[in-house]
Design a protein around this motif. Structure first.
Motif, PDB file in Angstrom:
ATOM      1  N   ARG A 192     -25.387 -51.731   8.959  1.00 56.25           N
ATOM      2  CA  ARG A 192     -26.252 -52.888   9.274  1.00 56.25           C
ATOM      3  C   ARG A 192     -27.343 -52.922   8.209  1.00 56.25           C
ATOM      4  O   ARG A 192     -28.427 -52.380   8.388  1.00 56.25           O
ATOM      5  CB  ARG A 192     -26.854 -52.744  10.670  1.00 56.25           C
ATOM      6  CG  ARG A 192     -25.874 -53.052  11.772  1.00 56.25           C
ATOM      7  CD  ARG A 192     -26.479 -52.877  13.143  1.00 56.25           C
ATOM      8  NE  ARG A 192     -26.563 -51.473  13.517  1.00 56.25           N
ATOM      9  CZ  ARG A 192     -27.670 -50.892  13.951  1.00 56.25           C
ATOM     10  NH1 ARG A 192     -28.794 -51.562  14.019  1.00 56.25           N
ATOM     11  NH2 ARG A 192     -27.652 -49.621  14.282  1.00 56.25           N
ATOM     12  N   LYS A 197     -31.260 -46.827  11.456  1.00 58.69           N
ATOM     13  CA  LYS A 197     -30.206 -47.717  11.955  1.00 58.69           C
ATOM     14  C   LYS A 197     -29.761 -47.324  13.361  1.00 58.69           C
ATOM     15  O   LYS A 197     -29.350 -48.179  14.149  1.00 58.69           O
ATOM     16  CB  LYS A 197     -29.026 -47.702  10.985  1.00 58.69           C
ATOM     17  CG  LYS A 197     -29.404 -48.250   9.613  1.00 58.69           C
ATOM     18  CD  LYS A 197     -28.308 -48.082   8.593  1.00 58.69           C
ATOM     19  CE  LYS A 197     -28.771 -48.594   7.232  1.00 58.69           C
ATOM     20  NZ  LYS A 197     -27.780 -48.371   6.171  1.00 58.69           N
ATOM     21  N   GLU A 250     -22.624 -48.185  11.380  1.00 57.74           N
ATOM     22  CA  GLU A 250     -22.467 -49.183  12.431  1.00 57.74           C
ATOM     23  C   GLU A 250     -21.215 -48.832  13.235  1.00 57.74           C
ATOM     24  O   GLU A 250     -20.093 -49.000  12.772  1.00 57.74           O
ATOM     25  CB  GLU A 250     -22.342 -50.584  11.815  1.00 57.74           C
ATOM     26  CG  GLU A 250     -22.054 -51.680  12.804  1.00 57.74           C
ATOM     27  CD  GLU A 250     -23.027 -51.679  13.972  1.00 57.74           C
ATOM     28  OE1 GLU A 250     -22.598 -51.374  15.108  1.00 57.74           O
ATOM     29  OE2 GLU A 250     -24.216 -51.968  13.751  1.00 57.74           O
TER      30      GLU A 250
END
Length: 290
Positions: A138, A155, A115
């Motif tokens: 995440r 992701k 992230e």
């Protein structure tokens, strides 16, 4: 393709259908941007690479990487290569750098599946007998990832697709399977994936059949592994490195010694964990871990 055609094709230059504006997206900036551009868009972005073997309170070597993802990939791969052993392995009769294969999966996972909006710094830490990483994630669920319960989830799909297309990563989900495969070969152990708000990966790196220690000389870390002192055993290893399919009789003939002596030397090498016979005596081959 022109540069712009390439960026559009890779999904790095987009049009916002709601506002009608066009421009480079965050994936493009992270992949190709200059450090100052990346910092202005993602202030918390960096990867902290640490080598810690002797000085356990601080570190023996450190590299703070703030370059774009393509440059970061090569810098982090080189950092792992600098501080780990590239053991000799034959897989299906072919010499394979298992260390490089492991490094590739560790680095691509750390760079692609994190992230980027979080200020939590991503870390890559090399210790005496393992490499471990952590980064903000995440997460879709929490717990340990195994081959049995693993469900791939992209992701950062644009970045992941780009890495696959340039050969820096494999298709979605392959990284976990590859790490299980190559870690088992390198250290006869399994990696540990822990999914959560902070994603952690631990990869054992103790070489099979050797005692790994570290010492500093002229500001460089020298790896010390178990050595073969018997002259005949050394000659056998060199022959097997040239041709892993040599049989006992062939080794005896080339070394001008008896088959019984060769068998005894091979047994000694197997007990030390330096060689391993794969397959039958007639059609098999030798793995060499030195």
């Amino acid at each position: 393709m022109t540069d712009m055609e390439l960026l559009r094709s890779a999904g790095l230059y987009e049009k916002d259908m709601e506002s009608g504006k066009e421009g480079f997206n965050m994936a493009c900036i992270l992949l190709f941007g200059k450090p100052e551009t990346i910092q202005s868009c993602v202030p918390g972005y960096k990867t902290d690479a640490i080598y810690r073997v002797e000085n356990l309170d601080r570190y023996d070597d450190r590299l703070i990487v703030e370059s774009n993802l393509l440059e970061s990939y090569n810098l982090l791969i080189d950092f792992i290569k600098k501080h780990t052993d590239d053991k000799f392995f034959l897989i299906d009769g072919v010499n394979v750098s298992v260390r490089t294969a492991i490094a590739r999966e560790i680095v691509s996972n750390l760079l692609v599946h994190r992230e980027f909006k979080s200020a939590f710094p991503a870390k890559l830490i090399i210790e005496k007998d393992r490499i471990w990483t952590e980064n903000w994630s995440r997460t879709q669920w929490k717990g340990r990832i195994s081959l049995e319960n693993f469900t791939p989830y992209p992701k950062n799909p644009i970045i992941a697709k780009f890495f696959v297309n340039i050969g820096y990563a494999d298709s979605l989900g392959s990284g976990v399977r590859n790490l299980y495969k190559y870690t088992k070969i390198y250290s006869d152990a399994e990696p540990n994936f822990e999914e959560g708000d902070v994603f952690r990966l631990i990869v054992p790196m103790r070489p099979a059949g050797a005692t790994l220690t570290g010492r500093r000389k002229n500001n460089e870390v020298t790896r010390v592994t178990e050595k073969v002192t018997d002259v005949t055993e050394k000659r056998i290893i060199e022959l097997l490195k040239d041709n892993s399919k040599y049989k006992t009789a062939e080794l005896a003939e080339m070394l001008d010694i008896s088959r019984k002596t060769v068998s005894i030397k091979l047994k000694n090498l197997k007990e030390k964990g330096i060689v391993e016979r794969v397959g039958s005596d007639r059609k098999g081959y030798w793995n060499i871990y030195l």
